[in-house]
Design a protein around this motif. Structure first.
Motif, PDB file in Angstrom:
ATOM      1  N   ASP A 222      -9.191 -12.656  -3.687  1.00 22.13           N
ATOM      2  CA  ASP A 222     -10.047 -12.592  -4.786  1.00 22.13           C
ATOM      3  C   ASP A 222      -9.335 -12.284  -6.060  1.00 22.13           C
ATOM      4  O   ASP A 222      -8.692 -11.238  -6.218  1.00 22.13           O
ATOM      5  N   ALA A 223      -9.526 -13.402  -6.795  1.00 28.36           N
ATOM      6  CA  ALA A 223      -8.629 -13.275  -8.138  1.00 28.36           C
ATOM      7  C   ALA A 223      -9.043 -12.173  -8.882  1.00 28.36           C
ATOM      8  O   ALA A 223      -8.292 -12.026 -10.213  1.00 28.36           O
ATOM      9  N   ARG A 224     -10.286 -11.719  -8.864  1.00 35.30           N
ATOM     10  CA  ARG A 224     -10.574 -10.440  -9.638  1.00 35.30           C
ATOM     11  C   ARG A 224      -9.996  -9.032  -9.327  1.00 35.30           C
ATOM     12  O   ARG A 224     -10.087  -8.204 -10.255  1.00 35.30           O
ATOM     13  N   PHE A 225      -8.970  -8.923  -8.287  1.00 38.92           N
ATOM     14  CA  PHE A 225      -8.409  -7.921  -8.144  1.00 38.92           C
ATOM     15  C   PHE A 225      -6.939  -8.296  -7.742  1.00 38.92           C
ATOM     16  O   PHE A 225      -6.429  -9.154  -7.560  1.00 38.92           O
ATOM     17  N   LEU A 226      -6.497  -7.059  -8.230  1.00 47.24           N
ATOM     18  CA  LEU A 226      -5.034  -6.906  -8.103  1.00 47.24           C
ATOM     19  C   LEU A 226      -4.422  -5.589  -6.997  1.00 47.24           C
ATOM     20  O   LEU A 226      -4.869  -4.527  -7.444  1.00 47.24           O
ATOM     21  N   ILE A 227      -3.928  -6.098  -5.915  1.00 47.75           N
ATOM     22  CA  ILE A 227      -3.593  -5.096  -5.346  1.00 47.75           C
ATOM     23  C   ILE A 227      -2.201  -4.673  -5.689  1.00 47.75           C
ATOM     24  O   ILE A 227      -1.295  -5.196  -5.640  1.00 47.75           O
ATOM     25  N   LYS A 228      -2.276  -3.122  -5.954  1.00 47.87           N
ATOM     26  CA  LYS A 228      -0.912  -2.678  -6.805  1.00 47.87           C
ATOM     27  C   LYS A 228       0.129  -1.859  -5.589  1.00 47.87           C
ATOM     28  O   LYS A 228       0.336  -0.801  -6.058  1.00 47.87           O
ATOM     29  N   THR A 229      -0.290  -1.997  -4.434  1.00 45.54           N
ATOM     30  CA  THR A 229       0.488  -1.375  -3.259  1.00 45.54           C
ATOM     31  C   THR A 229       1.255  -2.249  -2.547  1.00 45.54           C
ATOM     32  O   THR A 229       0.677  -3.343  -2.047  1.00 45.54           O
ATOM     33  N   GLN A 234       5.784  -1.229   6.673  1.00 42.44           N
ATOM     34  CA  GLN A 234       6.967  -0.371   6.434  1.00 42.44           C
ATOM     35  C   GLN A 234       6.697   0.376   4.824  1.00 42.44           C
ATOM     36  O   GLN A 234       7.302   1.428   4.728  1.00 42.44           O
ATOM     37  N   LEU A 235       6.067  -0.310   4.180  1.00 37.80           N
ATOM     38  CA  LEU A 235       6.076   0.414   2.797  1.00 37.80           C
ATOM     39  C   LEU A 235       4.601   0.679   2.231  1.00 37.80           C
ATOM     40  O   LEU A 235       4.477   1.169   1.221  1.00 37.80           O
ATOM     41  N   SER A 236       3.605   0.642   3.277  1.00 32.51           N
ATOM     42  CA  SER A 236       2.528   1.282   2.996  1.00 32.51           C
ATOM     43  C   SER A 236       1.442   1.531   4.187  1.00 32.51           C
ATOM     44  O   SER A 236       1.589   0.723   5.078  1.00 32.51           O
ATOM     45  N   ALA A 237       0.396   2.202   3.957  1.00 32.45           N
ATOM     46  CA  ALA A 237      -0.420   2.520   5.201  1.00 32.45           C
ATOM     47  C   ALA A 237      -1.823   2.936   4.755  1.00 32.45           C
ATOM     48  O   ALA A 237      -2.603   2.105   4.103  1.00 32.45           O
ATOM     49  N   GLY A 238      -2.292   4.151   4.784  1.00 36.36           N
ATOM     50  CA  GLY A 238      -3.694   4.373   4.520  1.00 36.36           C
ATOM     51  C   GLY A 238      -4.282   4.522   3.245  1.00 36.36           C
ATOM     52  O   GLY A 238      -5.342   4.749   2.889  1.00 36.36           O
ATOM     53  N   ILE A 239      -3.192   4.287   2.266  1.00 37.67           N
ATOM     54  CA  ILE A 239      -3.603   4.635   0.717  1.00 37.67           C
ATOM     55  C   ILE A 239      -3.429   3.130   0.143  1.00 37.67           C
ATOM     56  O   ILE A 239      -2.230   2.662   0.444  1.00 37.67           O
ATOM     57  N   GLN A 240      -4.411   2.599  -0.489  1.00 38.32           N
ATOM     58  CA  GLN A 240      -4.149   1.363  -1.410  1.00 38.32           C
ATOM     59  C   GLN A 240      -4.532   1.457  -2.690  1.00 38.32           C
ATOM     60  O   GLN A 240      -5.723   2.266  -2.815  1.00 38.32           O
ATOM     61  N   VAL A 241      -4.088   0.885  -3.281  1.00 42.68           N
ATOM     62  CA  VAL A 241      -4.402   0.961  -4.693  1.00 42.68           C
ATOM     63  C   VAL A 241      -4.785  -0.488  -5.474  1.00 42.68           C
ATOM     64  O   VAL A 241      -4.058  -1.335  -5.169  1.00 42.68           O
ATOM     65  N   VAL A 242      -5.994  -0.339  -6.008  1.00 36.39           N
ATOM     66  CA  VAL A 242      -6.373  -1.476  -6.610  1.00 36.39           C
ATOM     67  C   VAL A 242      -6.860  -1.776  -7.948  1.00 36.39           C
ATOM     68  O   VAL A 242      -7.500  -0.857  -8.452  1.00 36.39           O
TER      69      VAL A 242
END
Ligand SMILES: Cc1ncc(COP(=O)(O)O)c(C=O)c1O
Length: 300
Positions: A222-229, A234-242
């Motif tokens: 979805d082009a309206r969002f940018l996932i910044k995680t 190996q580099l991320s799990a239960g925390i995601q930043v959007v």
């Protein structure tokens, strides 16, 4: 057993009689609880803090290891690092950094506040010297209790923050003699660990990654969002930043709370302008659907 991560990070920093010019590596995403004890030594003892900048979205684990490698000098004594940074949920390569650091006689201290209980962690495999975490976050214990680990060979390097009966013990227990303690929080930790063990680490691990994947799959195209995680496991799990593009994170946070009853942490540092979303195992896929629909409505 300690009280929280902040105490654990203080216990580590206060154990070392560093000399002017000795260096401690602390990347730019370190939490204040692991940063301030060293800053105090910088002011009062003249140690040098080396503050490398981590990429927000590294392409590989190696890219992060390289940042640490480049920061090491002959004066480096300690690397203090989060297992997972609280800013954008990035997992740092503790095992690889510890392997590299130990070859040069450098100790590695880890702030596990955002990881203990979230996914499978093998402290022996990680190989760090010290690891500390608050248990009220991903372990679901009451507040006021935390855990501290030091590997066998590094235990003798630590000095208790408080001395009380038992301070001459030869085991690591000499670090936790506080005399009277608040029993409910100690029993709460036991119950939390029992709960964790009943579910099993394996299932918790699987569930954490299942929720991460579910959430990411819903918004990544979805082009309206940018996932910044970073995406790799190996580099991320239960925390995601959007980031909701074109919107201030403070406004998004407020709208989510007022219109949908969803509470989350707005992250403004490190150019994030993004919401920090935590997917603990009790979150359901329906919850994530509700969140994603709300985000879409807010994004417009
Ligand atoms: C990465 C990290 N380290 C340390 C802390 C401090 O934890 P406590 O206040 O329980 O000591 C936090 C709290 O959010 C954190 O996210």
């Amino acid at each position: 057993m300690i009280h929280n991560t902040t105490e654990g990070m203080n216990l580590i920093a206060r154990s070392f009689d560093l000399q002017p010019g000795d260096e401690v590596i602390l990347a730019d995403h370190e939490h204040s609880s692991g940063r301030i004890p060293w800053e105090v030594w910088q002011e009062t003892k003249g140690i040098t803090l080396v503050r490398p900048i981590l990429p927000l979205i590294p392409k590989s684990v190696e890219e992060l290891v390289e940042v640490y490698k480049k920061s090491i000098t002959p004066r480096t004594k300690i690397i203090s690092m989060c297992h997972m940074v609280n800013t954008n949920g990035m997992i740092l390569p503790v095992r690889q950094v510890a392997e590299m650091a130990h070859k040069k006689g450098i100790l590695v201290a880890v702030d596990g506040a955002q990881t203990a209980g979230m996914f499978a962690i093998d402290l022996h495999e990680l190989g760090c010297d010290f690891y500390t975490a608050s248990a009220h976050k991903w372990l679901f214990s009451p507040k006021g209790i935390g855990v501290f680990y030091a590997k066998k060979e590094s235990q003798r390097k630590l000095k208790p923050l408080m001395v009380a009966r038992g301070h001459m013990d030869t085991s690591i227990r000499r670090l936790e003699n506080y005399n009277t303690r608040n029993l409910p929080e100690v029993l709460g930790l036991g119950a939390a660990v029992d709960f964790h063990n009943t579910l099993t680490t394996k299932k918790i691990h699987r569930r954490t990654y299942e929720l991460k994947d579910y959430f990411r799959s819903k918004i990544k195209d979805d082009a309206r969002f940018l996932i910044k995680t970073p995406a790799p496991d190996q580099l991320s799990a239960g925390i995601q930043v959007v980031e909701v593009k074109g919107k201030k994170v403070k406004d998004v946070k407020e709208e989510l709370w007022e219109a949908y009853g969803i509470d989350c942490r707005p992250m403004g540092s490190h150019g994030l302008n993004a919401l920090r979303l935590s997917f603990a195992i009790y979150i359901t896929k329906q919850d994530i659907d509700y969140l994603v629909n709300a985000l879409r409505a807010v994004a417009g």
